[in-house]
Design an enzyme around this catalytic site. Structure first.
Site, PDB file in Angstrom:
ATOM      1  N   CYS A   2     -82.382   8.998  36.743  1.00 32.33           N
ATOM      2  CA  CYS A   2     -81.783  10.023  35.902  1.00 32.33           C
ATOM      3  C   CYS A   2     -82.414  11.358  36.227  1.00 32.33           C
ATOM      4  O   CYS A   2     -83.414  11.436  36.941  1.00 32.33           O
ATOM      5  CB  CYS A   2     -82.023   9.728  34.425  1.00 32.33           C
ATOM      6  N   GLY A  28     -77.879  11.149  38.998  1.00 32.96           N
ATOM      7  CA  GLY A  28     -77.106  10.274  38.126  1.00 32.96           C
ATOM      8  C   GLY A  28     -75.738  10.848  37.857  1.00 32.96           C
ATOM      9  O   GLY A  28     -75.607  12.029  37.552  1.00 32.96           O
ATOM     10  N   ASN A 102     -86.215  10.187  31.922  1.00 31.39           N
ATOM     11  CA  ASN A 102     -86.061   9.662  33.276  1.00 31.39           C
ATOM     12  C   ASN A 102     -87.191   8.669  33.504  1.00 31.39           C
ATOM     13  O   ASN A 102     -88.351   9.023  33.333  1.00 31.39           O
ATOM     14  CB  ASN A 102     -86.125  10.796  34.298  1.00 31.39           C
ATOM     15  N   GLY A 103     -86.832   7.455  33.879  1.00 35.08           N
ATOM     16  CA  GLY A 103     -87.844   6.425  34.103  1.00 35.08           C
ATOM     17  C   GLY A 103     -87.427   5.140  33.427  1.00 35.08           C
ATOM     18  O   GLY A 103     -86.285   5.007  32.977  1.00 35.08           O
ATOM     19  N   TYR A 246     -85.551   9.083  49.568  1.00 33.57           N
ATOM     20  CA  TYR A 246     -84.116   9.102  49.307  1.00 33.57           C
ATOM     21  C   TYR A 246     -83.726   9.924  48.091  1.00 33.57           C
ATOM     22  O   TYR A 246     -82.763  10.675  48.134  1.00 33.57           O
ATOM     23  CB  TYR A 246     -83.619   7.663  49.088  1.00 33.57           C
ATOM     24  N   SER A 290     -78.101  11.268  53.505  1.00 35.13           N
ATOM     25  CA  SER A 290     -79.477  10.843  53.267  1.00 35.13           C
ATOM     26  C   SER A 290     -80.312  10.740  54.542  1.00 35.13           C
ATOM     27  O   SER A 290     -81.522  10.887  54.501  1.00 35.13           O
ATOM     28  CB  SER A 290     -79.477   9.505  52.527  1.00 35.13           C
ATOM     29  N   ASP A 352     -81.069   6.301  59.259  1.00 34.27           N
ATOM     30  CA  ASP A 352     -80.781   6.327  57.822  1.00 34.27           C
ATOM     31  C   ASP A 352     -82.094   6.167  57.072  1.00 34.27           C
ATOM     32  O   ASP A 352     -83.109   5.786  57.649  1.00 34.27           O
ATOM     33  CB  ASP A 352     -79.789   5.218  57.447  1.00 34.27           C
ATOM     34  N   ASP A 353     -82.057   6.462  55.765  1.00 35.87           N
ATOM     35  CA  ASP A 353     -83.303   6.433  54.998  1.00 35.87           C
ATOM     36  C   ASP A 353     -83.704   5.022  54.595  1.00 35.87           C
ATOM     37  O   ASP A 353     -84.881   4.716  54.464  1.00 35.87           O
ATOM     38  CB  ASP A 353     -83.168   7.293  53.740  1.00 35.87           C
ATOM     39  N   CYS A 389     -87.178  -2.311  41.944  1.00 36.43           N
ATOM     40  CA  CYS A 389     -87.946  -1.287  41.228  1.00 36.43           C
ATOM     41  C   CYS A 389     -87.826  -1.539  39.731  1.00 36.43           C
ATOM     42  O   CYS A 389     -86.743  -1.796  39.232  1.00 36.43           O
ATOM     43  CB  CYS A 389     -87.389   0.098  41.540  1.00 36.43           C
ATOM     44  N   CYS A 453     -96.658   5.138  44.326  1.00 35.60           N
ATOM     45  CA  CYS A 453     -96.058   3.827  44.133  1.00 35.60           C
ATOM     46  C   CYS A 453     -95.193   3.569  45.368  1.00 35.60           C
ATOM     47  O   CYS A 453     -94.443   4.437  45.804  1.00 35.60           O
ATOM     48  CB  CYS A 453     -95.178   3.801  42.882  1.00 35.60           C
ATOM     49  N   CYS A 456     -91.476  -1.079  45.988  1.00 37.41           N
ATOM     50  CA  CYS A 456     -90.231  -1.648  46.518  1.00 37.41           C
ATOM     51  C   CYS A 456     -90.377  -2.012  47.997  1.00 37.41           C
ATOM     52  O   CYS A 456     -89.607  -2.820  48.518  1.00 37.41           O
ATOM     53  CB  CYS A 456     -89.057  -0.711  46.286  1.00 37.41           C
TER      54      CYS A 456
HETATM   55  P1  5GP Z   1     -76.587  -0.710  52.759  1.00 31.57           P
HETATM   56  O1  5GP Z   1     -76.446  -0.757  54.242  1.00 31.57           O
HETATM   57  O2  5GP Z   1     -77.834  -1.336  52.294  1.00 31.57           O
HETATM   58  O3  5GP Z   1     -75.363  -1.256  52.085  1.00 31.57           O
HETATM   59  O4  5GP Z   1     -76.633   0.831  52.325  1.00 31.57           O
HETATM   60  C1  5GP Z   1     -77.646   1.655  52.783  1.00 31.57           C
HETATM   61  C2  5GP Z   1     -77.412   3.032  52.194  1.00 31.57           C
HETATM   62  O5  5GP Z   1     -77.653   3.027  50.772  1.00 31.57           O
HETATM   63  C3  5GP Z   1     -78.345   4.084  52.769  1.00 31.57           C
HETATM   64  O6  5GP Z   1     -77.531   5.098  53.347  1.00 31.57           O
HETATM   65  C4  5GP Z   1     -79.105   4.640  51.603  1.00 31.57           C
HETATM   66  O7  5GP Z   1     -79.152   6.056  51.678  1.00 31.57           O
HETATM   67  C5  5GP Z   1     -78.330   4.223  50.406  1.00 31.57           C
HETATM   68  N1  5GP Z   1     -79.207   3.971  49.243  1.00 31.57           N
HETATM   69  C6  5GP Z   1     -80.501   3.630  49.223  1.00 31.57           C
HETATM   70  N2  5GP Z   1     -80.956   3.520  47.964  1.00 31.57           N
HETATM   71  C7  5GP Z   1     -79.929   3.800  47.157  1.00 31.57           C
HETATM   72  C8  5GP Z   1     -79.789   3.875  45.735  1.00 31.57           C
HETATM   73  O8  5GP Z   1     -80.717   3.636  44.958  1.00 31.57           O
HETATM   74  N3  5GP Z   1     -78.545   4.225  45.293  1.00 31.57           N
HETATM   75  C9  5GP Z   1     -77.509   4.499  46.124  1.00 31.57           C
HETATM   76  N4  5GP Z   1     -76.332   4.845  45.600  1.00 31.57           N
HETATM   77  N5  5GP Z   1     -77.632   4.433  47.460  1.00 31.57           N
HETATM   78  C10 5GP Z   1     -78.814   4.089  47.963  1.00 31.57           C
HETATM   79 FE1  SF4 Z   2     -90.299   4.358  43.493  1.00 32.31          FE
HETATM   80 FE2  SF4 Z   2     -90.074   2.038  44.777  1.00 32.31          FE
HETATM   81 FE3  SF4 Z   2     -92.098   2.460  43.068  1.00 32.31          FE
HETATM   82 FE4  SF4 Z   2     -89.612   2.209  42.166  1.00 32.31          FE
HETATM   83  S1  SF4 Z   2     -90.829   0.637  43.195  1.00 32.31           S
HETATM   84  S2  SF4 Z   2     -91.121   3.746  41.528  1.00 32.31           S
HETATM   85  S3  SF4 Z   2     -88.437   3.191  43.793  1.00 32.31           S
HETATM   86  S4  SF4 Z   2     -91.700   3.540  45.020  1.00 32.31           S
HETATM   87 MG    MG Z   3     -77.305   7.034  52.480  1.00 36.86          MG
END
Ligand code: 5GP
Ligand code: SF4
Ligand code: MG
Length: 479
Positions: A2, A28, A102-103, A246, A290, A352-353, A389, A453, A456
């Site tokens: 959020c 969000g 947020n959290g 991200y 991203s 990608d991230d 997470c 942290c 994940c």
């Molecule tokens: P996947 O290949 O796993 O289906 O999608 C990867 C994509 O999901 C990446 O481009 C990444 O930026 C995006 N992504 C990573 N974390 C999140 C998230 O928490 N929410 C959303 N909407 N996208 C995410």
């Molecule tokens: Fe951030 Fe990952 Fe820790 Fe969640 S588990 S607070 S997404 S570093």
């Molecule tokens: Mg992405």
């Protein structure tokens, strides 16, 4: 995840909150809300969907006063429903109070059970409401003491804003997991104080970032000015490293460092750790948006051209039309289309991230191959996402995380890529530290690997949690 925004001492407080939330929309899109105050009463409006669609000029005009808080929501605890939209507003014995959070609270289920046993009646399914009940029950005199007493009973991640008729109070949890920063701008008769999840919200309204809110700090903003208290026992700092990977917008700064520069550093390290054989036929392309900064860093270090090999449509909302005849990669193609001009005949590094489920990445690899790439090398600017997470990011369960149950080579095979390479955890932490050492603010102590942290990725959770806490469903559903 959020986003929160607050402002005190500005004649157009609700309009500023609207703009601030607009800049935080990436955090969000499920619901948006603003509560304002004219010093005597609170006024609120909440709506499902994005800020722009949820607030008409008439809605904003009905939010008078020189102070306001706002929230954009991405559901984690509690389902997607207007009842769970924030800010939450209540009237209690001492007056009115609105809260934006947020959290995620890790002891929420236990707290809720205790509170319901003591007679609390919940209006929402969100964890934030427990904080409101604890504040209402407190026997302390002042609001700040009540908030402190309530928050001493909760565990987890919180960047919180409270608004009453008289005060705006901002609190960050002792580990400072979620970001929160302070700023100022010219107000009605002097300085207006602003607070937001990310500094990019200040840029839009012409405010200046003053600093990040410190771990465990409570900032009290009133007509008398701004003051700080530290009501909690100190804990080790644990900023969410995924904000840098991200979540945050790249034009934000966190702890004095540019998120964009950190992402480029991730890309440079990734190119060192997971190189692709150089050559004239090599091209580096990001998955927009991203993956863009990391791809720039990767291309720079790999001495290969950076190209926009995937073009993103900015008009994707929900689509109600799906052709009956199957069209290859239809869903992903609505958002991303390969740019054959820079891909055909090339060995392509796709940056990608992160990979979550792997389903999008798989379609992207196929699209790029179909567009004539000779080889497709997937490079990810963070380690494999193996753990959910519990602190506010809506990651799926372990069983849905592809890296939780598959080796990197199995992931490569699923994606049908020629190679897959992730940044190591050490590389990730060093990536942030290298930028913090270069441009971090003097007030923030030099971070160590322990100051983030990264659960994940590592499974090393800084706060214990009650596992498998089910999302509570609303039993009574009304408009
Ligand atoms: P996947 O290949 O796993 O289906 O999608 C990867 C994509 O999901 C990446 O481009 C990444 O930026 C995006 N992504 C990573 N974390 C999140 C998230 O928490 N929410 C959303 N909407 N996208 C995410
Ligand atoms: Fe951030 Fe990952 Fe820790 Fe969640 S588990 S607070 S997404 S570093
Ligand atoms: Mg992405």
């Amino acid at each position: 995840m959020c986003g929160v925004f607050g402002i005190f001492g500005h004649p157009e407080a609700a309009n500023m909150a609207y703009l601030g939330l607009h800049a935080l929309q990436h955090r969000g899109q499920e619901s948006a809300g603003i509560v304002s105050s004219d010093g005597e009463r609170l006024f609120g409006h909440r709506a499902m969907g994005r800020v722009q669609s949820g607030f008409s000029p008439a809605d904003l005009a009905a939010l008078p006063g020189d102070r306001a808080i706002g929230h954009v929501r991405y559901s984690t605890a509690g389902g997607s429903h207007l009842k769970n939209a924030q800010p939450i507003g209540v009237d209690y014995a001492r007056g009115s109070l609105a809260v934006a959070h947020n959290g995620n609270l890790t002891n929420h289920e236990a707290l809720r059970e205790q509170l319901e046993e003591r007679g609390s009646i919940y209006q929402t399914a969100s964890d934030t409401e427990s904080i409101v009940h604890l504040i209402a029950m407190s026997k302390k005199e002042s609001l700040r003491e009540r908030i402190a007493e309530a928050l001493k009973q909760v565990e987890g991640a919180y960047s919180l804003l409270f608004l009453t008729e008289r005060e705006l109070i901002a609190v960050r949890d002792p580990r400072a997991i979620r970001p929160l920063c302070l700023g100022e701008m010219p107000g009605g008769s002097g300085v207006a104080h602003v607070v937001a999840s990310e500094s990019t919200a200040f840029d839009l309204i012409g405010a200046r970032k003053v600093r990040d809110v410190a771990p465990g700090e409570m900032v009290i903003i009133s007509a008398e000015g701004v003051r700080s208290e530290f009501p909690f026992a100190p804990e080790p700092r644990k900023l969410c490293i995924f904000e840098h990977v991200y979540f945050a917008r790249p034009d934000s700064t966190i702890q004095g460092v540019s998120v964009y520069e950190v992402r480029k550093a991730f890309g440079r390290r990734l190119a060192i750790e997971q190189p692709v054989e150089p050559g004239d036929d090599l091209v580096v392309i990001p998955v927009p948006d991203s993956g863009v900064p990391a791809a720039i860093g990767f291309a720079d270090r790999a001495r290969a051209p950076f190209e926009m090999g995937l073009i993103r449509s900015h008009y994707v909302g929900r689509t109600f039309i799906e052709p009956q005849q199957s069209i290859r990669h239809f869903g992903v193609r609505l958002k991303l289309n390969p740019n054959r001009a820079v891909i055909e005949g090339k060995r392509v590094v796709v940056v990608d991230d992160s990979i979550v489920r792997g389903t999008t990445s798989r379609k992207i690899v196929k699209m790029i191959r179909d567009a004539g790439a000779r080889e497709v090398h997937m490079r990810i600017s963070s380690p494999p996402t193996r753990w959910p997470c519990y602190y506010g990011v809506d990651t799926p369960t372990r069983s849905e995380l592809i890296a939780a149950s598959h080796s990197v080579d199995e992931i490569r095979s699923y994606l049908t890529a020629d190679s897959v390479g992730y940044l190591s955890l050490e590389g990730l932490v060093e990536g942030v530290r290298s930028i913090e050492a270069r441009e971090g603010d003097a007030a923030t102590p030099r971070p160590s690997a322990d100051s983030y942290c990264h659960a994940c990725f590592s499974g090393s959770y800084p706060i214990p949690f009650t596992p498998a806490a089910p999302n509570r469903q609303l039993r009574m559903v009304t408009g």
